[in-house]
Motif scaffolding. Sequence first.
Motif, PDB file in Angstrom:
ATOM      1  N   LYS A 110       0.793  -1.219   0.000  1.00 62.68           N
ATOM      2  CA  LYS A 110       0.000   0.000   0.000  1.00 62.68           C
ATOM      3  C   LYS A 110       0.830   1.276   0.000  1.00 62.68           C
ATOM      4  CE  LYS A 110      -4.110  -2.250   1.649  1.00 62.68           C
ATOM      5  NZ  LYS A 110      -4.935  -2.667   2.756  1.00 62.68           N
ATOM      6  N   ASP A 111       1.668   1.441   1.021  1.00 68.78           N
ATOM      7  CA  ASP A 111       2.336   2.745   1.045  1.00 68.78           C
ATOM      8  C   ASP A 111       3.606   2.721   0.213  1.00 68.78           C
ATOM      9  OD1 ASP A 111       4.790   3.508   3.382  1.00 68.78           O
ATOM     10  OD2 ASP A 111       4.161   1.431   2.981  1.00 68.78           O
ATOM     11  N   THR A 112       3.928   3.857  -0.334  1.00 70.75           N
ATOM     12  CA  THR A 112       5.077   3.961  -1.233  1.00 70.75           C
ATOM     13  C   THR A 112       6.195   4.768  -0.582  1.00 70.75           C
ATOM     14  OG1 THR A 112       4.159   5.935  -2.236  1.00 70.75           O
ATOM     15  CG2 THR A 112       3.657   3.841  -3.300  1.00 70.75           C
ATOM     16  N   SER A 113       6.183   4.815   0.781  1.00 76.18           N
ATOM     17  CA  SER A 113       7.240   5.583   1.439  1.00 76.18           C
ATOM     18  C   SER A 113       8.237   4.659   2.137  1.00 76.18           C
ATOM     19  CB  SER A 113       6.616   6.547   2.452  1.00 76.18           C
ATOM     20  OG  SER A 113       5.843   5.807   3.390  1.00 76.18           O
ATOM     21  N   GLY A 114       7.744   3.523   2.655  1.00 73.83           N
ATOM     22  CA  GLY A 114       8.640   2.603   3.360  1.00 73.83           C
ATOM     23  C   GLY A 114       9.681   2.002   2.440  1.00 73.83           C
TER      24      GLY A 114
END
Lengths: 227, 227
Positions: A110-114
């Motif tokens: 889901k997240d594209t920052s980790g």
Amino acid sequence: MPETMENGFQVAVDTVIFTLVDRDLKICLTRRDHEPFVGNWSLPGCLLRLDESLDSAAQRQIEDTLHISKAYLQQLYTFGDPERDPRRRVVSVAYFALVSKDRLTPTSLKDTSGSPSWHSVYALPPLAFDHAEILNYALTRLRYKIEYSAVAFELLPEEFTLRELQDAYMVILNDHKLDKANFRKKIREANIVEPVSRYRETGGRPAKLFRFRDDAQLETKARRFFP
Amino acid sequence: MPETMENGFQVAVDTVIFTLVDRDLKICLTRRDHEPFVGNWSLPGCLLRLDESLDSAAQRQIEDTLHISKAYLQQLYTFGDPERDPRRRVVSVAYFALVSKDRLTPTSLKDTSGSPSWHSVYALPPLAFDHAEILNYALTRLRYKIEYSAVAFELLPEEFTLRELQDAYMVILNDHKLDKANFRKKIREANIVEPVSRYRETGGRPAKLFRFRDDAQLETKARRFFP
DNA sequence: TCAAAAGTGTTCAGCTTACACCCATGA
DNA sequence: TCATGGGTGTAAGCTGAACACTTTTGA
């Protein structure tokens, strides 16, 4: 073959890991926490160890990054420009890998920052080193390869509908005008899938589920799927 | 990308140099004068230097072996099995090269005992290391490549007859039943050659000479020459 | 009964294949 | 005039592209 002794090189393995999520083609990137290119995104990579083969190193890299064993892997190309790493001489052997999204942990998609995280190949951040070049090459090869072999299945779950298969082709090729009837005819005649007795619920008529035949001919030598 | 320091590797470049002589496909081999595999045949190869790219090393290798500059070169695959060299760890980047026989010294084409010398791919001696595997891979790739790109011209002299071109395809593919009329139609429609005003004398009617068009489309993406 | 999506059949154009035939030259 | 190899045209059959159509479900 070499006869004279010379200085040693660092040999790295960088992997372009593809997956399909929500009708989008994504790759796995890691954020760098060292110089050079601190904070930038880069392809997952590691140094080759003295006692392992290139294939094993790529497999190890994927296990370390995604905790997945036995991903579909293929060596791509070796990048050896003397300037490609500003610190020292590194020869990098690039691989691409195909992973079905149902083998990944749902949160990580889901997240594209980790780090690592998944990014659409159609909206990529700047990449460290020559990794943009490596990625471009990988994408070209993937597109080429699905036209004459059945690797698209590596990106799909065990059971899939023909619509999902067609979507996979369209997303990878970035070509959304494949004719449904003709696509299905090709797949049927290629004899690479078999129906299972289940159906997938959709907005309309339920879709028959298929699976890839283990005895199927993976490569159709000199006969492409789509012209 | 690598962050930790490890031991260095030897990086070698091995080249599979093809040429066409007397309706036969030959490759260049050198005889080893060191252990291991003393006296055996091997592919021409050298160690990568710290300040040169892989492509340059392959080009240098060809210049050193054949005294030819600017040969057609393409990187093939990288072989990195830990056991491939019994002495020490060597990662070898394989290239294939295509050279027209009229760029070679005529004497060197004849005997198959000197080093380097030319050997038919259809009657090869045993090769050192994993070079038989490298050669096989190169041959597969060459065969595949001539079906969708015009690289066969790299193996022919500047001017050639259509028969010579067809012979090149047949020898490389090891398939001697290509239809003359259909072959010519394909070449004509591909628009990759242009006639010159000269003719080659043959046993019968003289054959028109052609040359490759510099503005021609080399790669016919996803459109093969022969099915 | 309507919208949405699955799933199929049919036509036409263009390409592949096979094969027959003609042409130019030297002996 | 014959053998040799260069060079071309064409009909039959197959393949791909386009498109219209039917089926099955849920709302």
